[in-house]
Design a protein around this motif. Structure first.
Motif, PDB file in Angstrom:
ATOM      1  N   GLY A 285       0.621  -1.103   0.059  1.00  0.00           N
ATOM      2  CA  GLY A 285      -0.291   0.059   0.058  1.00  0.00           C
ATOM      3  C   GLY A 285       0.786   1.250   0.020  1.00  0.00           C
ATOM      4  O   GLY A 285       0.284   2.249   0.320  1.00  0.00           O
ATOM      5  N   ILE A 286       2.016   1.199  -0.462  1.00  0.00           N
ATOM      6  CA  ILE A 286       2.816   2.392  -0.292  1.00  0.00           C
ATOM      7  C   ILE A 286       3.005   2.922  -1.604  1.00  0.00           C
ATOM      8  O   ILE A 286       3.163   2.298  -2.672  1.00  0.00           O
ATOM      9  CB  ILE A 286       4.258   1.785   0.091  1.00  0.00           C
ATOM     10  CG1 ILE A 286       4.380   1.305   1.454  1.00  0.00           C
ATOM     11  CG2 ILE A 286       5.261   2.928   0.023  1.00  0.00           C
ATOM     12  CD1 ILE A 286       5.536   0.873   1.957  1.00  0.00           C
ATOM     13  N   ASN A 287       2.890   4.360  -1.784  1.00  0.00           N
ATOM     14  CA  ASN A 287       2.929   5.127  -2.947  1.00  0.00           C
ATOM     15  C   ASN A 287       2.127   4.684  -4.004  1.00  0.00           C
ATOM     16  O   ASN A 287       2.494   4.616  -5.008  1.00  0.00           O
ATOM     17  CB  ASN A 287       4.457   5.038  -3.483  1.00  0.00           C
ATOM     18  CG  ASN A 287       5.479   5.807  -2.486  1.00  0.00           C
ATOM     19  OD1 ASN A 287       5.237   6.666  -1.932  1.00  0.00           O
ATOM     20  ND2 ASN A 287       6.621   5.220  -2.321  1.00  0.00           N
ATOM     21  N   LEU A 288       0.671   4.688  -3.664  1.00  0.00           N
ATOM     22  CA  LEU A 288      -0.151   4.281  -4.454  1.00  0.00           C
ATOM     23  C   LEU A 288      -1.045   5.481  -4.984  1.00  0.00           C
ATOM     24  O   LEU A 288      -1.596   6.207  -4.241  1.00  0.00           O
ATOM     25  CB  LEU A 288      -1.012   3.189  -3.898  1.00  0.00           C
ATOM     26  CG  LEU A 288      -0.335   1.803  -3.844  1.00  0.00           C
ATOM     27  CD1 LEU A 288      -1.366   0.751  -3.095  1.00  0.00           C
ATOM     28  CD2 LEU A 288       0.219   1.214  -5.016  1.00  0.00           C
ATOM     29  N   PRO A 289      -1.815   5.290  -6.252  1.00  0.00           N
ATOM     30  CA  PRO A 289      -2.881   6.380  -6.469  1.00  0.00           C
ATOM     31  C   PRO A 289      -3.910   6.190  -5.474  1.00  0.00           C
ATOM     32  O   PRO A 289      -4.236   5.186  -4.760  1.00  0.00           O
ATOM     33  CB  PRO A 289      -3.129   5.962  -7.874  1.00  0.00           C
ATOM     34  CG  PRO A 289      -2.570   4.638  -7.998  1.00  0.00           C
ATOM     35  CD  PRO A 289      -1.486   4.573  -7.183  1.00  0.00           C
ATOM     36  N   PRO A 290      -4.880   7.209  -5.412  1.00  0.00           N
ATOM     37  CA  PRO A 290      -6.022   7.257  -4.330  1.00  0.00           C
ATOM     38  C   PRO A 290      -6.792   6.121  -4.493  1.00  0.00           C
ATOM     39  O   PRO A 290      -7.712   5.670  -3.701  1.00  0.00           O
ATOM     40  CB  PRO A 290      -6.623   8.652  -4.766  1.00  0.00           C
ATOM     41  CG  PRO A 290      -5.400   9.670  -5.384  1.00  0.00           C
ATOM     42  CD  PRO A 290      -4.659   8.543  -6.165  1.00  0.00           C
ATOM     43  N   THR A 291      -7.026   5.770  -5.887  1.00  0.00           N
ATOM     44  CA  THR A 291      -8.190   4.948  -5.905  1.00  0.00           C
ATOM     45  C   THR A 291      -7.590   3.292  -5.857  1.00  0.00           C
ATOM     46  O   THR A 291      -8.203   2.374  -6.059  1.00  0.00           O
ATOM     47  CB  THR A 291      -8.625   4.843  -7.501  1.00  0.00           C
ATOM     48  OG1 THR A 291      -7.297   4.477  -8.505  1.00  0.00           O
ATOM     49  CG2 THR A 291      -9.205   5.953  -7.865  1.00  0.00           C
ATOM     50  N   ALA A 292      -6.188   3.228  -5.493  1.00  0.00           N
ATOM     51  CA  ALA A 292      -5.802   1.610  -5.104  1.00  0.00           C
ATOM     52  C   ALA A 292      -5.603   1.378  -3.817  1.00  0.00           C
ATOM     53  O   ALA A 292      -5.180   2.223  -3.013  1.00  0.00           O
ATOM     54  CB  ALA A 292      -4.425   1.649  -5.933  1.00  0.00           C
ATOM     55  N   PHE A 293      -5.553   0.298  -3.315  1.00  0.00           N
ATOM     56  CA  PHE A 293      -5.203  -0.236  -1.967  1.00  0.00           C
ATOM     57  C   PHE A 293      -4.217  -1.404  -2.129  1.00  0.00           C
ATOM     58  O   PHE A 293      -4.164  -2.021  -3.150  1.00  0.00           O
ATOM     59  CB  PHE A 293      -6.433  -0.832  -1.274  1.00  0.00           C
ATOM     60  CG  PHE A 293      -7.392   0.354  -1.287  1.00  0.00           C
ATOM     61  CD1 PHE A 293      -7.334   1.319  -0.099  1.00  0.00           C
ATOM     62  CD2 PHE A 293      -8.699   0.381  -1.902  1.00  0.00           C
ATOM     63  CE1 PHE A 293      -8.388   2.210   0.130  1.00  0.00           C
ATOM     64  CE2 PHE A 293      -9.635   1.504  -1.732  1.00  0.00           C
ATOM     65  CZ  PHE A 293      -9.615   2.366  -0.901  1.00  0.00           C
ATOM     66  N   GLY A 294      -3.556  -1.615  -1.239  1.00  0.00           N
ATOM     67  CA  GLY A 294      -2.460  -2.616  -0.987  1.00  0.00           C
ATOM     68  C   GLY A 294      -3.425  -3.939  -0.907  1.00  0.00           C
ATOM     69  O   GLY A 294      -4.599  -3.872  -0.954  1.00  0.00           O
ATOM     70  N   ILE A 295      -2.701  -4.990  -1.163  1.00  0.00           N
ATOM     71  CA  ILE A 295      -3.209  -6.326  -1.149  1.00  0.00           C
ATOM     72  C   ILE A 295      -3.234  -7.094   0.373  1.00  0.00           C
ATOM     73  O   ILE A 295      -2.142  -7.240   1.162  1.00  0.00           O
ATOM     74  CB  ILE A 295      -2.645  -7.443  -2.100  1.00  0.00           C
ATOM     75  CG1 ILE A 295      -2.127  -6.641  -3.441  1.00  0.00           C
ATOM     76  CG2 ILE A 295      -3.137  -8.818  -2.201  1.00  0.00           C
ATOM     77  CD1 ILE A 295      -3.487  -6.733  -4.195  1.00  0.00           C
ATOM     78  N   VAL A 296      -4.333  -7.575   0.619  1.00  0.00           N
ATOM     79  CA  VAL A 296      -4.538  -8.417   1.907  1.00  0.00           C
ATOM     80  C   VAL A 296      -4.455  -9.724   1.600  1.00  0.00           C
ATOM     81  O   VAL A 296      -5.237 -10.515   1.366  1.00  0.00           O
ATOM     82  CB  VAL A 296      -5.975  -7.957   2.529  1.00  0.00           C
ATOM     83  CG1 VAL A 296      -6.028  -8.762   3.908  1.00  0.00           C
ATOM     84  CG2 VAL A 296      -6.413  -6.735   2.709  1.00  0.00           C
TER      85      VAL A 296
END
Length: 565
Positions: free
Chosen positions: A348-359
């Motif tokens: 979840g580091i340095n992502l655009p606002p519409t993206a999330f990291g992976i669980v």
């Protein structure tokens, strides 16, 4: 004499009124009578112990290509669906010029995960305009179909290759697109569809035309429906824009028509957003707007392989790598520089606002391609990584590379809160749908969304009453999409009917079959508990077996009926 008489069933008529025991008589494709009936019939169905309901209307499908070679739109009718609606999310196969056919196929293939080999082998392309496409598919149908006009198809037709590259259309191009919209509605289209998913690309990694266009173009096309008595607006991935700036509501204000958009859901990355969204929806509807989010009642998990997985498409480093050819992809996955960036983005580091990291606790191995890795099946990537002492990204990619990208995974990043799902299902302002039937055919099978509603959310969980669930699957859909003779078991209505066993109705685990054009694989989701699917008064399926009848037709809107008088 009746053509068909359904006796002694529990009638759930679609209105939401209490169910009752009775009979339904069918004559000349319509419901002739409902009550306690004893007249003669060519065939009598004993429905004792069964529910008799209007046929289900599936509002979000992608059968645009499949319908040209498969008139039943399998396997939707196996689950009691009698009408499917496709052309969603700006995609479609008309209008199209000969030089644009490949472009439309590549969009549909990549966005909806349909093998391009099947599209190339299965589509005849013997149409150009949208009315010609409707006339083509209307010649041979098992189920009823409603078709949306797709913005991406329209933009490609008017602007050619510029549609994927040039943000602003000229005034002349806008007017040409508006004319196509009006002609399509007059020809019987049920509406106009858009898309705002920034990750939707074609097979060459190019943005689909619908997401290149600015909001202003969408609003101008919505104005083409002003003054019309027919036409629904649909938009994929509109929910963040509706929450922030009332995007979908403005579409409705401009057009004067109902708006259905994707989607309202629980997301553990933003656990309160669904509630805030639902509050906004309720406020807008109470203001007199017809703006409804769609809710997906299925377990929100998608199967994928690293050959064509789309869950990483919003991650900047991952997206272009996932578009590479297999050999190039394997090399890229081995590259330590890529790995470092991929690990960072997955966290979840340095992502655009519409993206999330992976669980990674919610990504599982469903099938290993090699015998030595069978013990990993059913385990999450997080658990595998912990056991191997690796970062989850390395655990995933090492396994995928070892098995030549053939490992099957299951992802369930969203959903998962039963309380939130119950509240969203019970809201009078949400629309059940998003089966995506006909799409993502290698990785998921959403045909059974109605069986899941009835079997899981009604029978097992008691979240909805039987009457309310049937209303949401039938009359609510018919009302919204302007199908005024469908969705109710009332005298004079079209005889689209499903007979099912509430005690056993369910969607079984998907199974692989190789029946697509060019021999390609897709997933089927068998149904249990559905005895009869009846379309326009004729038995289409009995215990899942096709009768041979093809009673379906294109569901053209009321504007078409007015224009042809």
């Amino acid at each position: 004499m009746y053509d068909l008489l359904i006796k002694d069933g529990l009638i759930v008529d679609g209105s939401g009124m209490p169910s009752y025991y009775g009979d339904v008589a069918i004559k000349s494709g319509k419901i002739a009578e409902v009550g306690r009936l004893d007249g003669p019939a060519l065939r009598v169905i004993n429905a004792k112990g069964r529910v008799v309901a209007p046929g289900f209307i599936d509002n979000h499908c992608h059968f645009d290509a499949q319908v040209t070679w498969d008139p039943l739109c399998t396997f939707s009718p196996n689950h009691g669906v009698t009408t499917v609606i496709f052309g969603n999310c700006s995609l479609g196969l008309a209008p199209v010029r000969p030089e644009g056919q490949e472009a439309l196929a590549m969009m549909l293939s990549r966005v909806e995960a349909i093998p391009i080999e099947s599209l190339e082998a299965g589509i005849d392309w013997d149409w150009e305009t949208f009315p010609e496409y409707l006339d083509k598919i209307d010649q041979r149908l098992g189920v009823n179909v409603g078709v949306m006009i797709g913005h991406s198809a329209i933009r490609q037709y008017v602007m050619g290759d510029d549609a994927r590259e040039r943000e602003h259309a000229t005034d002349e191009e806008i007017e040409a697109m508006k004319a196509i919209v009006r002609d399509g509605i007059k020809a019987g289209a049920v509406g106009l569809s858009f898309d705002r998913n920034r990750g939707h690309l074609d097979l060459l990694g190019r943005k689909i035309p619908g997401i290149v266009a600015p909001f202003e173009e969408i609003y101008k096309l919505c104005s083409a429906l002003q003054g019309l008595s027919s036409g629904v607006l649909q938009c994929g991935s509109a929910y963040p824009h509706e929450i922030k700036e009332g995007f979908a509501s403005k579409m409705g204000d401009i057009s004067g028509r109902p708006v259905v958009y994707n989607q309202i859901t629980y997301n553990q990355n933003v656990p309160n957003q669904w509630r805030e969204h639902l509050d906004i929806v309720e406020e807008r509807v109470k203001e007199g707007r017809q703006v409804y989010p769609v809710i997906n009642p299925r377990p929100q998990s998608v199967r994928f392989t690293m050959r064509n997985g789309q869950i990483f498409d919003r991650l900047p480093t991952w997206q272009p790598l996932m578009l590479l050819e297999p050999a190039e992809k394997i090399a890229a996955f081995r590259d330590p520089v890529n790995r470092e960036k991929m690990r960072s983005e997955a966290d979840g580091i340095n992502l655009p606002p519409t993206a999330f990291g992976i669980v990674w606790e919610r990504v599982y191995v469903t099938r290993a391609a090699s015998e030595q890795n069978r013990g990993l099946e059913g385990k999450s990537i997080a658990a595998i990584a912990a056991a191997q002492g690796k970062n989850p990204v390395d655990a995933l990619l090492d396994l995928a590379v070892e098995e030549n990208l053939n490992t099957s995974f299951r992802n369930s990043q969203s959903g998962g809160d039963n309380g939130a799902m119950a509240t969203m299902l019970q809201s009078p302002y949400t629309v059940i749908g998003l089966s995506d039937a006909g799409a993502h055919v290698v990785f998921e099978a959403g045909y059974g969304y109605s069986s899941i509603v009835l079997g899981h959310w009604v029978r097992d969980e008691g979240v909805l009453t039987l009457e309310e669930a049937v209303r949401k699957l039938t009359f609510m859909q018919a009302s919204l999409y302007g199908m005024h003779d469908r969705g109710l078991l009332w005298q004079g209505m079209a005889a689209d009917i499903v007979v099912f066993d509430l005690a056993t109705i369910a969607a079984e685990e998907p199974e692989e079959i190789y029946d697509l054009p060019a021999g390609m694989m897709r997933l089927n989701q068998p149904a249990t508990g559905v005895d009869f699917t009846i379309v326009n008064g004729e038995i289409l399926l009995e215990k899942g077996i096709h009768s041979g009848a093809l009673p379906g037709r294109v569901m053209r809107n009321s504007a078409y009926a007015t224009a042809t008088v």
